[in-house]
Design a protein around this motif. Structure first.
Motif, PDB file in Angstrom:
ATOM      1  N   LEU A  69       0.828  -1.205   0.000  1.00  0.00           N
ATOM      2  CA  LEU A  69       0.000   0.000   0.000  1.00  0.00           C
ATOM      3  C   LEU A  69       0.861   1.253   0.000  1.00  0.00           C
ATOM      4  N   THR A  70       0.288   2.340  -0.488  1.00  0.00           N
ATOM      5  CA  THR A  70       0.997   3.618  -0.450  1.00  0.00           C
ATOM      6  C   THR A  70       1.124   4.067   1.008  1.00  0.00           C
ATOM      7  N   PRO A  71       2.116   4.887   1.320  1.00  0.00           N
ATOM      8  CA  PRO A  71       2.308   5.301   2.719  1.00  0.00           C
ATOM      9  C   PRO A  71       1.064   5.913   3.361  1.00  0.00           C
ATOM     10  N   ARG A  72       0.366   6.795   2.666  1.00  0.00           N
ATOM     11  CA  ARG A  72      -0.813   7.448   3.254  1.00  0.00           C
ATOM     12  C   ARG A  72      -1.904   6.431   3.587  1.00  0.00           C
ATOM     13  N   VAL A  73      -2.232   5.569   2.635  1.00  0.00           N
ATOM     14  CA  VAL A  73      -3.255   4.538   2.854  1.00  0.00           C
ATOM     15  C   VAL A  73      -2.775   3.566   3.923  1.00  0.00           C
ATOM     16  N   ASN A  74      -1.519   3.163   3.837  1.00  0.00           N
ATOM     17  CA  ASN A  74      -0.919   2.235   4.783  1.00  0.00           C
ATOM     18  C   ASN A  74      -1.083   2.741   6.214  1.00  0.00           C
ATOM     19  N   ILE A 118       2.654  -1.634  16.282  1.00  0.00           N
ATOM     20  CA  ILE A 118       2.164  -1.333  14.933  1.00  0.00           C
ATOM     21  C   ILE A 118       1.550   0.064  14.913  1.00  0.00           C
ATOM     22  N   VAL A 119       0.720   0.360  15.905  1.00  0.00           N
ATOM     23  CA  VAL A 119       0.091   1.682  15.982  1.00  0.00           C
ATOM     24  C   VAL A 119       1.158   2.768  16.100  1.00  0.00           C
ATOM     25  N   ARG A 120       2.131   2.551  16.969  1.00  0.00           N
ATOM     26  CA  ARG A 120       3.197   3.545  17.167  1.00  0.00           C
ATOM     27  C   ARG A 120       4.000   3.746  15.885  1.00  0.00           C
ATOM     28  N   THR A 121       4.327   2.656  15.217  1.00  0.00           N
ATOM     29  CA  THR A 121       5.096   2.741  13.976  1.00  0.00           C
ATOM     30  C   THR A 121       4.314   3.500  12.907  1.00  0.00           C
ATOM     31  N   ALA A 122       3.035   3.193  12.778  1.00  0.00           N
ATOM     32  CA  ALA A 122       2.202   3.892  11.789  1.00  0.00           C
ATOM     33  C   ALA A 122       2.028   5.361  12.172  1.00  0.00           C
ATOM     34  N   TRP A 123       1.839   5.623  13.452  1.00  0.00           N
ATOM     35  CA  TRP A 123       1.624   6.994  13.927  1.00  0.00           C
ATOM     36  C   TRP A 123       2.862   7.866  13.679  1.00  0.00           C
ATOM     37  N   THR A 124       4.041   7.288  13.848  1.00  0.00           N
ATOM     38  CA  THR A 124       5.288   8.052  13.717  1.00  0.00           C
ATOM     39  C   THR A 124       5.921   7.888  12.333  1.00  0.00           C
ATOM     40  N   TRP A 125       5.134   7.509  11.349  1.00  0.00           N
ATOM     41  CA  TRP A 125       5.640   7.323   9.992  1.00  0.00           C
ATOM     42  C   TRP A 125       6.376   8.591   9.565  1.00  0.00           C
ATOM     43  N   PRO A 126       7.603   8.458   9.118  1.00  0.00           N
ATOM     44  CA  PRO A 126       8.371   9.657   8.757  1.00  0.00           C
ATOM     45  C   PRO A 126       7.764  10.399   7.562  1.00  0.00           C
ATOM     46  N   ALA A 127       7.857  11.718   7.615  1.00  0.00           N
ATOM     47  CA  ALA A 127       7.392  12.540   6.501  1.00  0.00           C
ATOM     48  C   ALA A 127       8.364  12.380   5.335  1.00  0.00           C
ATOM     49  N   PRO A 128       7.874  12.549   4.124  1.00  0.00           N
ATOM     50  CA  PRO A 128       8.779  12.438   2.974  1.00  0.00           C
ATOM     51  C   PRO A 128       9.807  13.574   2.994  1.00  0.00           C
ATOM     52  N   VAL A 129      10.981  13.295   2.491  1.00  0.00           N
ATOM     53  CA  VAL A 129      12.033  14.294   2.411  1.00  0.00           C
ATOM     54  C   VAL A 129      11.896  14.990   1.065  1.00  0.00           C
ATOM     55  N   GLU A 130      11.768  16.316   1.117  1.00  0.00           N
ATOM     56  CA  GLU A 130      11.653  17.076  -0.126  1.00  0.00           C
ATOM     57  C   GLU A 130      13.042  17.301  -0.696  1.00  0.00           C
TER      58      GLU A 130
END
Length: 163
Positions: free
Chosen positions: A85-90, A131-143
Motif C-alpha cells: 500500500l501507499t504510505p498514506r493509505v498504509n 504497529i500503531v506507534r510505527t504507523a503513527w510516527t511514519w516519517p514525513a517524505p524528504v523534499e
C-alpha cells in the motif's frame, strides 16, 4: 590480551513498511500458537469435540468458521498490505485495524484464567501497539530541492577486497 579491535557491525535502518509487516507476522505467530496450545486444555478439546468453542458455548458452524476466517484474513492481508500500500493509505489502515484488534483481544481475555492465554494475549497487544506507534510516527517524505546536495552511495566493494 587481544590487540585486535572489536569488529564493528553496521546497524542499518529498517524501512517502515518492512517493520510493519514483520510486526504483523510476529503477532500472527503468537495468535496461532495461543490457539494451538489451547487444544492441550481438556475443556477446550472437549468443547471442540462437542461442536462448540471453548467455554463460550458458541456453535462451530458455517457462520462461526467464516467469521473466524475473516478475522484471521485481515491481519494476514496486512502482512502484504504493509509492503504494497501507499504510505498514506498504509498509515490510515494500520491506525484503524490494529486498535480494533487490540480491543478484540482484550475482550477475549475477559473471564480467562489460564496464564498462557493471558501472556500470549498481552504479547499480541504489545505487538499491535508497536504497529500503531510505527504507523503513527511514519516519517514525513524528504523534499528534494535544487539546493539539496545529491547523495552518492559508493557501491559495495567485492568480497575480499579493500575499498
Amino acid at each position: 590480551m587481544n590487540t585486535k579491535a572489536a569488529r564493528q557491525l553496521k546497524d542499518t535502518p529498517v524501512d517502515v513498511k518492512l517493520e510493519l509487516s514483520a510486526l504483523w507476522i510476529a503477532m500472527l505467530f503468537v495468535f496461532a500458537y495461543v490457539d494451538i496450545f489451547g487444544f492441550y486444555r481438556a475443556d477446550v478439546l472437549e468443547a471442540a469435540l462437542n461442536g462448540t468453542v471453548g467455554t463460550t458455548g458458541w456453535a462451530v458452524n458455517q457462520v462461526f468458521l467464516t467469521s473466524t476466517l475473516i478475522f484471521i484474513a485481515i491481519p494476514s492481508l496486512m502482512v502484504a498490505g504493509s509492503l504494497l500500500l501507499t504510505p498514506r493509505v498504509n498509515r490510515v489502515v494500520h491506525l484503524v485495524v490494529a486498535p480494533l484488534y487490540v480491543i478484540s483481544i482484550i475482550a477475549s481475555c475477559l473471564g480467562e484464567e489460564w496464564a498462557y492465554y493471558l501472556i500470549g494475549s498481552a504479547m499480541e497487544v504489545v505487538l499491535l501497539l508497536a504497529i500503531v506507534r510505527t504507523a503513527w510516527t511514519w516519517p514525513a517524505p524528504v523534499e528534494v530541492t535544487s539546493s539539496t546536495p545529491a547523495r552518492h552511495v559508493r557501491p559495495a566493494a567485492p568480497v575480499g577486497t579493500q575499498g
